[in-house]
Design a protein around this motif. Structure first.
Motif, PDB file in Angstrom:
ATOM      1  N   PRO A   8      -2.668   5.647  -0.166  1.00  0.00           N
ATOM      2  CA  PRO A   8      -2.239   4.987   1.070  1.00  0.00           C
ATOM      3  C   PRO A   8      -2.816   5.640   2.328  1.00  0.00           C
ATOM      4  CG  PRO A   8      -0.347   5.447  -0.332  1.00  0.00           C
ATOM      5  CD  PRO A   8      -1.533   6.069  -0.980  1.00  0.00           C
ATOM      6  N   ARG A   9      -3.028   6.933   2.265  1.00  0.00           N
ATOM      7  CA  ARG A   9      -3.517   7.663   3.434  1.00  0.00           C
ATOM      8  C   ARG A   9      -4.943   7.236   3.811  1.00  0.00           C
ATOM      9  NH1 ARG A   9      -3.169  14.208   3.892  1.00  0.00           N
ATOM     10  NH2 ARG A   9      -3.908  14.357   6.028  1.00  0.00           N
ATOM     11  N   ALA A  10      -5.703   6.686   2.875  1.00  0.00           N
ATOM     12  CA  ALA A  10      -7.049   6.198   3.179  1.00  0.00           C
ATOM     13  C   ALA A  10      -6.984   5.004   4.135  1.00  0.00           C
ATOM     14  CB  ALA A  10      -7.767   5.803   1.890  1.00  0.00           C
TER      15      ALA A  10
ATOM     16  N   ALA B 153       0.151   8.460   6.706  1.00  0.00           N
ATOM     17  CA  ALA B 153       1.092   8.185   5.618  1.00  0.00           C
ATOM     18  C   ALA B 153       1.200   9.361   4.660  1.00  0.00           C
ATOM     19  CB  ALA B 153       0.680   6.912   4.885  1.00  0.00           C
ATOM     20  N   TYR B 154       1.722  10.459   5.177  1.00  0.00           N
ATOM     21  CA  TYR B 154       2.012  11.607   4.316  1.00  0.00           C
ATOM     22  C   TYR B 154       3.140  12.402   4.936  1.00  0.00           C
ATOM     23  CZ  TYR B 154      -0.818  14.709   7.365  1.00  0.00           C
ATOM     24  OH  TYR B 154      -1.329  15.429   8.417  1.00  0.00           O
TER      25      TYR B 154
ATOM     26  N   ASN C 101       1.167  13.701  -0.509  1.00  0.00           N
ATOM     27  CA  ASN C 101       0.387  12.475  -0.388  1.00  0.00           C
ATOM     28  C   ASN C 101       0.685  11.551  -1.550  1.00  0.00           C
ATOM     29  OD1 ASN C 101      -1.685  12.909   1.868  1.00  0.00           O
ATOM     30  ND2 ASN C 101      -1.813  14.812   0.698  1.00  0.00           N
ATOM     31  N   GLY C 102       0.406  10.270  -1.346  1.00  0.00           N
ATOM     32  CA  GLY C 102       0.547   9.290  -2.411  1.00  0.00           C
ATOM     33  C   GLY C 102       1.476   8.173  -1.998  1.00  0.00           C
ATOM     34  N   ALA C 103       1.889   7.395  -2.974  1.00  0.00           N
ATOM     35  CA  ALA C 103       2.812   6.299  -2.733  1.00  0.00           C
ATOM     36  C   ALA C 103       4.159   6.855  -2.257  1.00  0.00           C
ATOM     37  CB  ALA C 103       2.990   5.481  -4.009  1.00  0.00           C
TER      38      ALA C 103
ATOM     39  N   LEU D 291       0.834  -1.206   0.000  1.00  0.00           N
ATOM     40  CA  LEU D 291       0.000   0.000   0.000  1.00  0.00           C
ATOM     41  C   LEU D 291       0.865   1.251   0.000  1.00  0.00           C
ATOM     42  CD1 LEU D 291      -2.812  -0.958   2.534  1.00  0.00           C
ATOM     43  CD2 LEU D 291      -3.056  -0.634   0.067  1.00  0.00           C
ATOM     44  N   LEU D 292       1.937   1.233   0.788  1.00  0.00           N
ATOM     45  CA  LEU D 292       2.816   2.399   0.867  1.00  0.00           C
ATOM     46  C   LEU D 292       3.635   2.582  -0.405  1.00  0.00           C
ATOM     47  CD1 LEU D 292       3.927   1.947   4.564  1.00  0.00           C
ATOM     48  CD2 LEU D 292       2.589   3.853   3.649  1.00  0.00           C
TER      49      LEU D 292
END
Length: 194
Positions: free
Chosen positions: A54-56, A61-62, A84-86, A47-48
């Motif tokens: 990923p933050r969902a 995770a940001y 945000n994002g991968a 997910l990361l």
């Protein structure tokens, strides 16, 4: 982002000959790389590394970057970004922001002239990669990069981990991995050496 996993990650993580001969389903390939469980459910590391949001699933995770016009966090904010994002995309964006925010002094009296950045970019990249890689994702707090006029502070949730403690921090051989699969993934993608 399955297409990115197949096109970007697998060719880097698996020997090309092995990958060409491999007829196993993607779920089995991901399981062999510890990126999915026996049922094919993506791991937190997958997910990361390649999640679209990923933050969902992991709210912290940001990465937050704040540039202050002064030496206190009560001073005016010059720039604020939430990345945000991968993780690979977040790191690339963070590297770009670091490069933009490094100030370089030029010594006009030196021949040839000498440029001196306030921070070496390679060191900042290493610190950012470590902050993303070794943080605790069980904590719903973000990695924070606070850039002041006189210093740069990077806060990574979770503190020291495993065999690393205040007494041996920074010593050769004093290492441990909170997120070993994420660390392996970032190594495969070229963000870290080991």
């Amino acid at each position: 982002d399955v297409p990115r996993v197949v096109q970007e990650y697998l060719p880097l993580a698996v020997d090309p000959a092995t990958l060409a001969e491999n007829e196993r389903p993607l779920e089995h390939q991901l399981r062999s790389l510890q990126l999915a469980d026996a049922a094919g459910t993506p791991s937190a590391a997958l997910l990361l590394l390649y999640g679209k949001t990923p933050r969902a699933w992991l709210p912290g995770a940001y990465l937050q970057v704040v540039r202050f016009d002064g030496d206190r966090d009560t001073d005016p904010i010059v720039m604020h970004q939430e990345l945000n994002g991968a993780a690979p995309d977040v790191l690339r964006m963070a590297y770009q922001l670091a490069e933009i925010n490094i100030r370089t002094a030029i010594d006009p009296t030196a021949a040839p002239h000498v440029e001196r950045p306030d921070y070496p970019l390679v060191a900042i990249k290493q610190l950012l990669a470590n902050a993303v890689m070794h943080r605790s994702y069980e904590v719903n707090a973000q990695v924070r990069v606070y850039w002041y006029t006189d210093r740069l502070e990077i806060e990574s949730p979770g503190g020291l981990y495993g065999r690393v403690n205040e007494g041996n921090f920074g010593e050769r051989g004093a290492t441990d991995y909170r997120n070993p699969v994420l660390a392996a993934g970032l190594k495969v993608l070229g963000f870290v050496q080991q």
